[in-house]
Design an enzyme around this catalytic site. Sequence first.
Site, PDB file in Angstrom:
ATOM      1  N   THR A 202      43.258  34.788   1.867  1.00  0.00           N
ATOM      2  CA  THR A 202      43.952  34.862   0.572  1.00  0.00           C
ATOM      3  C   THR A 202      43.202  35.823  -0.347  1.00  0.00           C
ATOM      4  OG1 THR A 202      44.957  33.551  -1.195  1.00  0.00           O
ATOM      5  CG2 THR A 202      42.793  32.818  -0.437  1.00  0.00           C
ATOM      6  N   ASN A 203      43.465  35.775  -1.651  1.00  0.00           N
ATOM      7  CA  ASN A 203      42.810  36.635  -2.640  1.00  0.00           C
ATOM      8  C   ASN A 203      42.684  35.854  -3.952  1.00  0.00           C
ATOM      9  OD1 ASN A 203      45.222  37.128  -4.398  1.00  0.00           O
ATOM     10  ND2 ASN A 203      46.019  37.873  -2.451  1.00  0.00           N
ATOM     11  N   PRO A 204      41.959  36.393  -4.945  1.00  0.00           N
ATOM     12  CA  PRO A 204      41.665  35.575  -6.142  1.00  0.00           C
ATOM     13  C   PRO A 204      42.799  35.445  -7.163  1.00  0.00           C
ATOM     14  CG  PRO A 204      40.082  37.397  -5.887  1.00  0.00           C
ATOM     15  CD  PRO A 204      41.224  37.677  -4.985  1.00  0.00           C
TER      16      PRO A 204
END
Length: 393
Positions: A202-204
Amino acid sequence: MRIVVGVAGGIAAYKACEVVSRLVKAGHEVRVTMTPAAAQFVAPLTFRALSGHDVGMQSGDEPEGPISHVTLSHWAEAMVIAPATAALMARLATGNPSEMVSLVYLGFRGPVVLAPAMEPEMWEHPRTQANLRTLQQDGVHIVGPVYGRMASGLEGWGRMAEPSDVVDALDDVTAPKDLTGLRLVITAGATWEYFDPVRLLTNPSTGLMGVMLANQAARRGASVTLVAGPTATHPLHPAVEKRSVVSAREMLDAVSAAMPQANVLIGAAAVSDFRPAERLDQKAHKEAVGLSWNMERNPDVIRIMAEQYRGQKLLIGFAAETENALEQAAKKRAAKGLDAVVANFVGDGQGFGEGLHQAWLVTESGVQALEGSSKTLTATQILDWIRNQTKGA
Ligand code: C5P
């Protein structure tokens, strides 16, 4: 906006302090007026300190005497009455201006938001309910009361709505309804792509940008479907329809299903470009798996929508870049077939969550720098642009 806040005498009067403080922080000019009973609960000096102005307690002529109710009624663009006791509601409903809050109310002709607070029996009494109906018929917007424990120890309907909900109600009532008739689909947040039941790619992204766009659009009268990844959990305007998704493929399905009814798509989600080619059913133990994992490309949700709807619906993407944001955004706009791309920098504490946010709107006709450095302002200007494109400037 110039807002007059009327405070009545109940224990919830202390919550009016937070209402005033929030309004001031949001950039409004606030004047407070109180009933004599309210001053038994909270000192006028508190409101004077919070609003930066004298508090209207009794009517008179300034500057020598007390503040005139006529001055306050004419000065204000909106009125918030919080808390409103049963007694104050009765005076307002019957037009009995025996103290300053009722006097200001009777002379005021703009939008009014009123937050009742009283013991549950008093709230449920047919006379209070009749007064409530009268006030609603007169166009007063009621927020709350909510269910909970009262100061008396009883539980029931009668607690004043939370200050943030009172301020939200005012924002709703005073927002221009300039997006009425538009149907927006907005994607928000990161997607999660699982390797196994406990690990994911995923990513932030927190989903804040998409949620702000959704809430503001709903407030301005648009119908909104928010297709939200798992991190986009911020409070939503009650009119926003939320479809929760986890992976990019689920996001594509949800967006495809919502698009036929929509006229605008905003892709604010940070969709994972890749997913593990294989998703294990059981947790992979570190001794049992190698250090490389095959990946597959995810569908590009907005590109697929553009292939289908280009020229028929307005399509707006985002380009979060660590360098050459404007150049990359222009390329992306052309490559994906979008009407506009919002470019912004990410990294170094910028871009994700509530940090500093500088953005540009890149369209066929050029680049427009968006004012301010907050996501709230960015969202407002994107929606202004959409309004101008769809309804004419
Ligand atoms: O290509 P890039 O990810 O930088 O493009 C960003 C824009 O494309 C955003 O609007 C994002 O929501 C959208 N996008 C998408 N599906 C993907 C990747 C990006 O809809 N798989």
